[in-house]
Each structure stands twice: as C-alpha cells, then as structure tokens.
Write an enzyme that holds these catalytic residues in place. Sequence first.
Site, PDB file in Angstrom:
ATOM      1  N   GLY A 138      11.281  -9.972  15.457  1.00 50.24           N
ATOM      2  CA  GLY A 138      11.244  -8.680  14.784  1.00 50.24           C
ATOM      3  C   GLY A 138      10.626  -7.644  15.697  1.00 50.24           C
ATOM      4  CB  SER A 139       7.175  -6.356  15.960  1.00 49.26           C
ATOM      5  OG  SER A 139       7.150  -5.815  14.652  1.00 49.26           O
ATOM      6  CD  GLN A 285     -19.460  15.920 -10.603  1.00 46.91           C
ATOM      7  OE1 GLN A 285     -20.186  14.938 -10.483  1.00 46.91           O
ATOM      8  NE2 GLN A 285     -19.886  17.160 -10.374  1.00 46.91           N
ATOM      9  N   GLY A 346      -2.936   4.979 -15.009  1.00 47.69           N
ATOM     10  CA  GLY A 346      -3.263   3.872 -15.901  1.00 47.69           C
ATOM     11  C   GLY A 346      -2.046   2.999 -16.171  1.00 47.69           C
ATOM     12  CD  GLU A 370      12.499   3.143  12.633  1.00 48.21           C
ATOM     13  OE1 GLU A 370      11.924   3.868  13.467  1.00 48.21           O
ATOM     14  OE2 GLU A 370      13.379   3.566  11.867  1.00 48.21           O
ATOM     15  CB  SER A 373       0.352  -1.264  10.052  1.00 48.00           C
ATOM     16  OG  SER A 373       0.997  -0.407   9.137  1.00 48.00           O
TER      17      SER A 373
END
Length: 401
Positions: A138-139, A285, A346, A370, A373
Amino acid sequence: MSDKSFLAWPFFDASHRDLEAEVLDFARHVVPNLVDHKDPDGSCRRLVAALGARGLLRHAVTAPYGGLGEKLDVRSLCLIRETLSYADGLADFAFAMQGLGTGPVTLFGTEEQKRKWLPPIADGKAISAFALSEPVAGSDVAALACVARPDGNEHVVIEGEKTWISNGGIADHYVVFCRTGEAPGAKGLSAFLVEADAPGLTIAERIETISPHPLARLRFENCRIPIANRIGKGGEGFKVAMSVLDIFRSTVGAAALGFARRALDEALIHVSTRRMTGGVLADLQMVQGQIADMALDVDASALMVYRAAWTKDQGAERITREAAMAKYTATEAAQRVIDTAVQLFGGLGVKSGSRPEQLYREIRALRIYEGASAVQKVIIARSLLSPTSHPSSRRKPGSTE
C-alpha cells in the site's frame, strides 16, 4: 459554507473567489438531485457527467487538452474539493478521481496520449482510476509485485492484482503501476494506461466500506496492452506516482477540511437551538470550549492546506513535506472536529443517516488513503533529517564560516 473569510487570505486571487461561488452553486442546486448513497456507482456516473457539463472538470486537466491552464492550479483543486465535500462525500470523490486518475497523463503523457485521454475526462464522458495499491503493498510503493513483461517489441503483458482501487468497476481506464525490472525496488517500476475492456483485466471483487464508494480489486491475467500505453519512460513509475501524489495529497487535506467545516456548522446550529437547563447548549462554558477547539482545528487545517497549494502554484518543483503536513494536519483535525460534533449532538449524532453520523463514516478513510497518517509523519521527519535540511548544514548564528 458559512465562514468565507479565509477567501480573503493572500493565498487567493479574484479567480479563486469566483470559482468557489461557482462550485458552491453547483453543490447546492445540482448535487442533491444526483446523489443516492445506496447507489454509489450510479451516483458517481451522474456526478462526473454533471461536473463535466458544468465545466468544473476542466480544472482537473491541462490546456489545450480540455483544461483551463497549462498547468494544474492546486489551489483551485483544493477549493473545489473542499466545497464539494462540504456538500457530499461522493461529489468530492467523483471530482477528485478524475484528476488523480489522469494525473500521470497530465504530468508525463506524450502529446498523443494527452490528446486521446484527457478531453473525455474534462467533458465528463469518461471515468478514470489510479491503480497503485496491492494486497501486500500500500504505502510501500517500492514493494509492488504486479509485473509487466515485454511481449515482442510493441506490447507488454501485465500479471498481478491491484486493490482498494477507487472507481474500480466503473472506470473507463486505469493507470496501473507495475514492476518492469529496470532496477531493484522503486527504480524498477513503470506506469501504463489500461483500458477497462482490455482482455485479461477483470474485476475480482467489489469492496464495501463504511462510507459507500466505488471500490474494487482488479486482477490482471495475461493482460496484453501496447507499449505505447506506457506513461513516461520505463523505470519512471515511482517518479510518476510520487509527482502525482505531491499535487493531489494536498487536496485530500482540502476534502477533510470541507468535512470539518460542515461538522462545525452543523454543531453551531445545534448548540444554538438545543434547549437545556433553562437555556441552550451554547450557554455552557464547556460547550463553548469545544466549539473553540473545533474552530482552531478548522483554521489551522486551512492554513496548512492552502500554504501547500500556494507553494506548488508558485512554481515549487516538489512540495512533499508541505503536502504531507497538510494531509496529516487536516485529516487528523477533521476526525477530532467530527467526533466532537457527534458528541454534541448526543443520541442524534449516532442516528443512522444524520449528518454527523455520515461525516463520521466519511472522514475515516481520508486518514488512510494516499498515504496513512503514520506514513505522512515519516515523510515529514525524513525531510527534516535529510542532509540539506539538517541544522548542522546551516550556518550557526553569528558564524562567518
């Protein structure tokens, strides 16, 4: 998109702002009438035809072969992908594969190859595919096992398999990367354009994923094609593949950015209207902190994506590190933004068919294809550790050496 302030950044000019408005109109008024997620094949065929009729696919190829300019404008590609992905993942997919699938021809094809294969792509009358990945490669492109052997002076015979091929099963042609043996490893690969009806090419398997797209495993058995279909020189396949990915890797980040923007907008509407404890969610907050984190991720991603695209458009020969940074940053950030949106919604966030749930499924693959990560981090690190980039090669502050 609700926030268009980024279009005022110095990365863009008036033509890019006009393009975004054009694509947005298409995304709002055309895309919803063409997409059926239960029929990804039909949806992509309809989308490609519509993108071609609207003239948007002219950005995916070069002039004078149906395109708008003598070279690809990466900022335009990114803007189109971001805007389409904001509307629907299949719309982005349909556009992106037209550019990626014929990128090798655009960058390395002969005049004859460009005249033959690029105009139908720009018109939306043909569908392209990029066949690089294999079951065990693959990579790690240098580990490709699919082979192309000479058969006389004018043909080669391809043997092997490709998998995870986008547009597999609906494409009119595939750019296939094969081992041709000019040298060991990455230096012994070549690229060939194979027509979908070539004898010996079969669809071995249609692959179902969590976010439906046309995907397939291809099998080549005694698949004989003309040597004239080779793109670039023999042994240049790795160079061809990396040059194409150098351009289109940034656009993957742009697609992730579009998903993230949509998730942020959906979350803003939800927290501003969802009643809770005598007010709305946005009054809390902790929710405000989550919204702030989402906005930071979106803007940071946009800066990385369009920095990479602008650098390429300014004439940089390679943007390997910038593109890797853009893809990694934008895809990882989009995963966080979308996950936060699901949490803020939720139970509705995991309801099948809800927009946050759709985005949650759509984003996951972008952190893999592509170049996953982890691979992007390796690329970034190696670029920094190379002799020309290492700090030891730079003059020390105050040094006269």
